[in-house]
Design a protein around this motif. Structure first.
Motif, PDB file in Angstrom:
ATOM      1  N   PRO A  61       0.694  -8.756  -2.383  1.00 43.61           N
ATOM      2  CA  PRO A  61       1.686  -7.994  -3.158  1.00 43.61           C
ATOM      3  C   PRO A  61       3.123  -8.372  -2.802  1.00 43.61           C
ATOM      4  O   PRO A  61       3.458  -8.573  -1.633  1.00 43.61           O
ATOM      5  N   TRP A  79       2.245  -3.766   7.041  1.00 44.68           N
ATOM      6  CA  TRP A  79       1.086  -3.794   6.126  1.00 44.68           C
ATOM      7  C   TRP A  79       0.201  -2.572   6.326  1.00 44.68           C
ATOM      8  O   TRP A  79      -0.438  -2.110   5.373  1.00 44.68           O
ATOM      9  N   ASN A  80       0.159  -2.064   7.555  1.00 45.31           N
ATOM     10  CA  ASN A  80      -0.616  -0.835   7.808  1.00 45.31           C
ATOM     11  C   ASN A  80       0.232   0.428   7.746  1.00 45.31           C
ATOM     12  O   ASN A  80      -0.237   1.504   8.085  1.00 45.31           O
ATOM     13  N   ASN A  89      -7.745  -0.976  11.513  1.00 47.84           N
ATOM     14  CA  ASN A  89      -6.742  -0.760  10.481  1.00 47.84           C
ATOM     15  C   ASN A  89      -7.227  -1.360   9.164  1.00 47.84           C
ATOM     16  O   ASN A  89      -8.127  -2.199   9.151  1.00 47.84           O
ATOM     17  N   MET A 114       6.347  -7.452  -1.946  1.00 48.18           N
ATOM     18  CA  MET A 114       6.875  -6.184  -1.443  1.00 48.18           C
ATOM     19  C   MET A 114       8.326  -5.910  -1.840  1.00 48.18           C
ATOM     20  O   MET A 114       8.690  -4.759  -2.091  1.00 48.18           O
ATOM     21  N   PRO A 121       7.907 -10.521   2.822  1.00 49.06           N
ATOM     22  CA  PRO A 121       6.544 -10.069   2.517  1.00 49.06           C
ATOM     23  C   PRO A 121       6.189 -10.233   1.042  1.00 49.06           C
ATOM     24  O   PRO A 121       6.848  -9.686   0.167  1.00 49.06           O
ATOM     25  N   GLY A 122       5.131 -10.992   0.787  1.00 48.53           N
ATOM     26  CA  GLY A 122       4.708 -11.234  -0.590  1.00 48.53           C
ATOM     27  C   GLY A 122       5.678 -12.098  -1.370  1.00 48.53           C
ATOM     28  O   GLY A 122       5.745 -12.021  -2.599  1.00 48.53           O
ATOM     29  N   VAL A 171      -5.480  -3.387   7.317  1.00 47.87           N
ATOM     30  CA  VAL A 171      -5.095  -4.792   7.370  1.00 47.87           C
ATOM     31  C   VAL A 171      -5.174  -5.232   8.822  1.00 47.87           C
ATOM     32  O   VAL A 171      -4.573  -4.614   9.694  1.00 47.87           O
ATOM     33  N   TRP A 211       2.513  -0.731   3.096  1.00 49.88           N
ATOM     34  CA  TRP A 211       2.571  -1.865   2.172  1.00 49.88           C
ATOM     35  C   TRP A 211       1.269  -2.075   1.410  1.00 49.88           C
ATOM     36  O   TRP A 211       1.288  -2.305   0.209  1.00 49.88           O
ATOM     37  N   ILE A 212       0.148  -2.034   2.128  1.00 52.58           N
ATOM     38  CA  ILE A 212      -1.096  -2.430   1.456  1.00 52.58           C
ATOM     39  C   ILE A 212      -1.446  -1.459   0.319  1.00 52.58           C
ATOM     40  O   ILE A 212      -2.074  -1.843  -0.664  1.00 52.58           O
TER      41      ILE A 212
END
Lengths: 404, 404
Positions: A275, A63-64, B401, A277, B225-226, B403, A67-68
């Protein structure tokens, strides 16, 4: 056109190198990229990296590690395909959900304007979602009228004109500049559904001063089945419109875990949930591929393919319902035929994949990146054979599938 | 507990065979399955089949070869994990979007009841979405109150009680039967967010007569993820509730392409846009794996892991904010610490992945399928070393971060 003539055209095609960038199954002529774009060769490796490295190895740390930012990053790339600013587009949810969010928001902008105008025969989800959105704004009304009455229906009560740029069935294309101006002259905003446009025909949202847009990721963007959709909000509206589906990812500080909702600045407020992904990875690969291509070449080849198919249709006595002028249409061609469904199935049985649209339309998507003139000529030969032999009358071709 | 004692427990663990069904990176102890479940070994091959064969080879034909049924099929499987009927659950959109749809629908059921009651400090998206949903129903009000005032807040105006079954921060678990009965006694419906429950703790929606539920696919369901989320509507409400996000996939006949919206029968009406097939394939693999497991064994091992971690926390002087009684909590454990963020980062730097929740909570997910007692003991040793050496005070561990 003979096969030799078609091969000569294909040999001179400046886009011919892109064909090998897609997986195209043996024995299939795929004339349905406007419904589900084929698999780019780069997609399986990109998804394998997403699954095995980003998810499997890096786990939550990803996520870091990209992804975000993915919804805004990929939105920024799509913006370049549709003439928008990179900070005006974001990838989120489905086309349906994005329509809902923007329609509700637009209907709340001016208490004196509570009508949304759209076209009868527009892609169903646009009208269905407009019905649902109207139910969320007191006093709001949906006026769906035939195309020739849209202009006259715009008035002092109009909040929003909702149009699909390229018609899903006929391929008729609205003049984006003219209709945006007409909406603005009536004091209304315009929302363009670009599902059959993005990646297929020139779109210039900012050049035409368009307000809002949505579009899907799985057709000409080749993002994969059910790929996430995109959403565009012109800079001038970004701080004035509120997302009714006010989920945490559209919050100004999602990881502060506040009880109250405070919308993020800019286009990020249109996110809702976490989201998707896997879908985003597929979409990004498809979009990256399109960004390599000169859109002028896409438009020119689409027009040439259309002319070939139209000539085949004329020779076979089919009724073409798509405009002949490339400026007035998208990148598919449709014919009416009383046995359209059975014809479509008979074609699929021979590897020519187009699609049927209720009640009597046979539709072929013409996607310049991987279709050649020889494909079109061979598809025409198969179509001629089916029509002349009347094999489409075989009852097996009339059995309806769940998805047509 | 010593390492030897832990190894002996792991050797006797009836779930130990499931550990090899997941990809667990070398050097990582993953205590964050409640935020993003790890990659099941079966997922990469399932996604490869989805991408290369279903999308790449079969193309649009796959919609008639299993895709169109996927949301209901996978929903039916999730139903078995949460005590619902197979025709009461469908996979769609995100948890946020599903909350929105159900809240708006519930607020429209009875004109005399326009209040939604929820808990302050509930997972933010639940409250944020409730705010947005309330804005879509004239006269609707959100009353978010502390946990000890929820009961007293229920009244004649209450349409819906929205509770998250297991609290995302503390792991406190509501008594589903008691609170469902309390909501019903007040004449209200109840909507359970099962995001931290499904696949982790016993859930019996029908046994408790619960009305509505949602939950996410990427935590204990290991969907990726997601991953798409799920949505439950008890049979008794299926024909009485309307989806405000009335997209084409929730239409009674989506491929008839009608201008007007007619909702599908049953739970299918809660679909909106085109199903996200890549995400669905990931989710189905995760759910299939969970269906192999006896939930009684999951609950027992979760309790044992919790006790081990709680004992470690006690020995290190950490303040546990999760209930000690397994019946009163979910499958994670949280500690308060003034340097929770830095501690979390220092742990991650040594391969122990938990997460931080604002402002001062250090949270560890205890997922019985792949975590062993030895993992927990080793994580405890690393935590002890970090606390005693005070390395978490190194400024690099305080850098925030995006996230957390």
């Amino acid at each position: 056109m003979t096969r030799d003539e078609a091969r000569a055209l294909d040999a001179a095609d400046p886009l011919r190198g892109f064909r090998d960038r897609f997986v195209l199954p043996e024995g299939v002529i795929y004339l349905d990229g406007n419904s589900l774009g084929p698999l780019p060769r780069a997609t399986a490796p990109a998804l394998a990296d997403m699954i095995e490295r980003q998810w499997g190895e890096r786990l939550i740390r990803s996520w870091n590690e990209g992804w975000i930012e993915a919804p805004a990053r990929i939105g920024g790339k799509i913006a370049r395909l549709i003439g928008a600013g990179e900070e005006e587009v974001i990838v989120a949810d489905s086309t349906s959900a994005n329509l809902f969010k923007l329609i509700v928001a637009a209907l709340r902008l001016d208490p004196a304007r509570k009508t949304i105008v759209s076209e009868l025969g527009n892609f169903p989800t646009d009208l269905h979602i407009a019905e649902g959105a109207v139910g969320c704004v007191p006093g709001a009304v949906l006026k769906a009228v035939p195309r020739d009455r849209i202009g006259a229906t715009l008035g002092e009560d109009t909040a929003l004109l909702l149009l699909t740029h390229v018609h899903y069935k006929t391929a008729e294309r609205f003049d984006m500049a003219a209709w945006t101006e007409r909406a603005h002259a009536a004091g209304a905003l315009i929302l363009w559904d670009l599902s059959h446009s993005a990646g297929a025909v020139p779109v210039d949202l900012n050049g035409t001063q368009a307000d809002l847009a949505v579009g899907c990721g799985y057709k000409y963007l080749n993002g994969g089945p059910g790929a996430p959709a995109f959403l565009h909000v012109h800079t001038k509206w970004q701080e004035r419109l509120a997302n009714p589906v006010s989920g945490w990812m559209g919050h100004s500080a999602p990881f502060a875990f506040e009880d109250g909702y405070r919308p993020a600045a800019g286009v990020t407020r249109w996110l809702a949930g976490t989201p998707a992904m896997l879908g985003l990875a597929g979409l990004e690969t498809g979009v990256d591929l399109l960004l390599e291509v000169d859109p002028v070449l896409i438009a020119a080849k689409s027009a040439a393919l259309f002319d070939s198919v139209a000539a085949i249709g004329d020779a076979l006595g089919l009724v073409c319902v798509s405009p002949r002028d490339p400026a007035l249409r998208g990148s598919h061609i449709s014919f009416r035929h009383p046995h359209a469904y059975a014809l479509c199935q008979a074609l699929i049985a021979q590897g020519v994949i187009g699609d049927f649209r209720d009640p009597d339309v046979l539709r072929f998507g013409l996607t310049p990146l991987y279709l050649g003139h020889e494909d079109v000529v061979r598809a025409g030969e198969i179509l001629r054979e089916i029509l002349e032999s009347r094999t489409y009358l075989n009852p097996e071709f009339s059995k309806r599938n769940a998805v047509t």
